[in-house]
Enzyme design. Structure first.
Site, PDB file in Angstrom:
ATOM      1  N   HIS A 100      11.413  13.383  27.018  1.00  0.00           N
ATOM      2  CA  HIS A 100      12.730  12.863  27.360  1.00  0.00           C
ATOM      3  C   HIS A 100      12.843  12.893  28.888  1.00  0.00           C
ATOM      4  O   HIS A 100      12.233  13.744  29.545  1.00  0.00           O
ATOM      5  CB  HIS A 100      13.854  13.744  26.814  1.00  0.00           C
ATOM      6  CG  HIS A 100      13.886  13.894  25.330  1.00  0.00           C
ATOM      7  ND1 HIS A 100      13.095  14.800  24.669  1.00  0.00           N
ATOM      8  CD2 HIS A 100      14.640  13.279  24.387  1.00  0.00           C
ATOM      9  CE1 HIS A 100      13.352  14.747  23.374  1.00  0.00           C
ATOM     10  NE2 HIS A 100      14.284  13.826  23.172  1.00  0.00           N
ATOM     11  N   ASP A 103      13.661  16.268  30.222  1.00  0.00           N
ATOM     12  CA  ASP A 103      12.663  17.334  30.060  1.00  0.00           C
ATOM     13  C   ASP A 103      11.881  17.542  31.348  1.00  0.00           C
ATOM     14  O   ASP A 103      11.541  18.667  31.707  1.00  0.00           O
ATOM     15  CB  ASP A 103      11.639  16.978  28.971  1.00  0.00           C
ATOM     16  CG  ASP A 103      12.252  16.722  27.621  1.00  0.00           C
ATOM     17  OD1 ASP A 103      13.292  17.335  27.323  1.00  0.00           O
ATOM     18  OD2 ASP A 103      11.700  15.912  26.869  1.00  0.00           O
ATOM     19  N   GLU A 267      10.104  11.345  11.534  1.00  0.00           N
ATOM     20  CA  GLU A 267       9.871  12.784  11.624  1.00  0.00           C
ATOM     21  C   GLU A 267       9.967  13.423  10.246  1.00  0.00           C
ATOM     22  O   GLU A 267      10.891  13.164   9.479  1.00  0.00           O
ATOM     23  CB  GLU A 267      10.881  13.441  12.562  1.00  0.00           C
ATOM     24  CG  GLU A 267      10.678  14.945  12.680  1.00  0.00           C
ATOM     25  CD  GLU A 267      11.623  15.600  13.659  1.00  0.00           C
ATOM     26  OE1 GLU A 267      12.150  16.680  13.336  1.00  0.00           O
ATOM     27  OE2 GLU A 267      11.846  15.026  14.744  1.00  0.00           O
ATOM     28  N   ASP A 295       6.588  11.767  14.224  1.00  0.00           N
ATOM     29  CA  ASP A 295       6.824  13.086  14.811  1.00  0.00           C
ATOM     30  C   ASP A 295       6.343  14.113  13.795  1.00  0.00           C
ATOM     31  O   ASP A 295       6.951  14.295  12.726  1.00  0.00           O
ATOM     32  CB  ASP A 295       8.309  13.285  15.135  1.00  0.00           C
ATOM     33  CG  ASP A 295       8.637  12.874  16.556  1.00  0.00           C
ATOM     34  OD1 ASP A 295       7.756  12.314  17.233  1.00  0.00           O
ATOM     35  OD2 ASP A 295       9.774  13.107  17.005  1.00  0.00           O
ATOM     36  N   ASP A 306      17.283  21.569  11.332  1.00  0.00           N
ATOM     37  CA  ASP A 306      16.029  21.041  11.852  1.00  0.00           C
ATOM     38  C   ASP A 306      15.215  22.172  12.477  1.00  0.00           C
ATOM     39  O   ASP A 306      15.400  22.499  13.645  1.00  0.00           O
ATOM     40  CB  ASP A 306      16.377  19.973  12.897  1.00  0.00           C
ATOM     41  CG  ASP A 306      15.238  19.016  13.155  1.00  0.00           C
ATOM     42  OD1 ASP A 306      14.186  19.182  12.535  1.00  0.00           O
ATOM     43  OD2 ASP A 306      15.417  18.106  13.980  1.00  0.00           O
ATOM     44  N   ASP A 338       6.328  17.139  17.472  1.00  0.00           N
ATOM     45  CA  ASP A 338       7.720  17.500  17.770  1.00  0.00           C
ATOM     46  C   ASP A 338       7.995  18.808  17.039  1.00  0.00           C
ATOM     47  O   ASP A 338       8.747  18.867  16.067  1.00  0.00           O
ATOM     48  CB  ASP A 338       8.660  16.386  17.299  1.00  0.00           C
ATOM     49  CG  ASP A 338      10.103  16.656  17.693  1.00  0.00           C
ATOM     50  OD1 ASP A 338      10.349  17.629  18.424  1.00  0.00           O
ATOM     51  OD2 ASP A 338      10.983  15.905  17.248  1.00  0.00           O
TER      52      ASP A 338
END
Length: 441
Positions: A100, A103, A267, A295, A306, A338
């Site tokens: 991101h 990040d 994901e 992901d 999550d 991820d």
């Protein structure tokens, strides 16, 4: 500075190895169907969990002591994290990373200040990439952490926040292109609602569509040729997110004429939060030609959030890779971890081992799936189960060439119908047989 100085280069040693810092099933140079395993799997490290994650959770303060976070100056800390990324990927033979925008670089007071800081770090990454095999799998924008996005970004009730999100995505697309990113992901972290009592859902959905259309137009304008990806998630942090699952998101894209521009980044943990299996989401995307990237993680089915754990479930990775193989393999996508180590796994060696087990788990899953695909065992069974649709009235049903009247005349006087067993248990035992055969070599 060398951050992982106590970790040697990780290599393939085979299933019998007792060395925790070795690959048991992932041999990057192994060739399957004329293609190396590393090119089949295209593993990627997630910058956010691995290099900015500090072990905090909703009930506790940071628990990790990372050497790259020792720098007091935020920009120096960002440069150190980039150095850690390149060292880590080199030792693990990882060829891709994802990030991101927030990040990799600190935020300034304004977007202009933030973009200047971002450009410095992107320039540093670009220089480091010149002497490395590391590539950017995809970039994205963090439209959920800053308090201004507490009520949404592209679905915010406030036009200036919508504009801020647009400006941020504009910049994120630019830097992703600058780093030759192979994709760009849209994850609507807060694109949803907490209550319908204060929500104009129709307006929010329309604005989200306008936002994505402008993103498509800008990506084309700057010559970004990467794959645009939607990452579905049903809830958390909002109660209901508009990109709930693949089916919901595909319906949204089709409604607003955007489906030709996007594929999905799916994901595993998001799939289970939506009440689906991971393979369900992958298959739904595949049969519609929308399986773009993955992901790679897993959740804890006993917890309702999550958890982003590293994948260790061989059954799940086998079925996942079966869908990837049937889709023709990855093109611009890959397997991005991820995933984050558990709060109690606070040492640097835990980061390395977690990625090793994740890579081994998907490599083994690929080997099992490939052998099953080559033997066509599931395909043969499914073809036989649905053989009635290849002839007679079944063929007319499948091609849409019949009517209620004709179908009624066929069955109205029939007093007996023949069914055949679905043989679920047999197929599950067959999956076990393939898995254990591959494990034993």
């Amino acid at each position: 500075m060398e951050f992982f100085k106590d970790i040697a280069q990780v290599s393939y040693e085979g299933p019998e190895s007792k060395n925790p810092f070795s690959f048991k099933f992932y041999n990057p140079e192994e060739v399957v169907e004329g293609k190396k395993m590393k090119d089949h799997l295209r593993f990627s490290v997630a910058f956010w969990h691995t290099f900015t994650g500090d072990g905090r959770d909703m009930f506790g303060a940071p628990a990790f002591d990372r050497p790259w976070d020792k720098y007091e100056d935020p920009l120096d800390r960002s440069f150190a994290r980039v150095d850690a990324l390149f060292e880590f990927c080199e030792k693990l033979n990882l060829e891709f990373f994802c990030f991101h925008d927030r990040d990799i670089a600190p935020e300034g007071v304004t977007l202009r200040e933030t973009n200047k800081l971002l450009d410095k770090v992107v320039g540093y990454i670009k220089d480091r990439m010149k002497g490395s095999n590391l590539k950017l799998l995809w970039g994205t924008a963090n439209l959920f952490s800053n308090p201004v996005y507490s009520q949404g970004a592209a679905t915010s009730p406030f036009p200036e926040i919508f504009a801020r999100a647009a400006a941020q995505v504009k910049k994120a697309l630019e830097i992703t292109k600058e780093l030759d990113g192979q994709g760009y992901v849209f994850w609507g972290g807060r694109e949803g609602y907490e209550t319908l009592l204060n929500t104009n859902m129709e307006l929010e959905l329309r604005n989200l569509a306008h936002f994505l259309k402008m993103a498509v137009e800008y990506a084309q304008k700057i010559g970004f040729n990467g794959q645009l990806l939607i990452e579905p998630k049903p809830k958390e942090p909002t109660k209901h997110q508009y990109d709930f699952d693949v089916a919901n998101s595909l319906a949204f894209l089709k409604t607003y004429g955007l489906d030709s521009h996007f594929k999905f980044n799916i994901e595993a943990n998001h799939s289970t939060l939506a009440g689906h299996t991971f393979v369900h989401e992958l298959r739904y995307a595949r049969i519609h030609g929308k399986l773009g990237s993955i992901d790679a993680n897993q959740g804890d089915l006993l917890l309702g959030w999550d958890t982003d754990q590293f994948p260790t479930n061989i059954y799940e990775t086998t079925l996942a890779m079966y869908e990837v193989i049937k889709a023709g393999g990855f093109t611009k996508g890959g397997l991005n971890f991820d995933a984050k180590v558990r709060r109690s796994s606070f040492k640097l060696q835990d980061l390395v081992i977690a990625h090793i087990v994740g890579m081994d788990t998907f490599a083994l899953g690929f080997k099992v799936a490939y052998r099953m695909w080559k033997d066509q065992v599931l395909e043969k069974f499914i073809e036989d189960r649905y053989r009635g649709y290849s002839e007679g009235i079944g063929k007319k049903i499948a091609s849409g060439e019949t009517s209620f009247e004709e179908l009624e005349s066929l069955v109205i006087d029939k007093d007996e119908f023949v069914l055949h067993s679905g043989q679920q248990e047999y197929l599950e035992s067959l999956l076990n047989q393939y898995l254990f055969t591959v494990v034993k070599g």
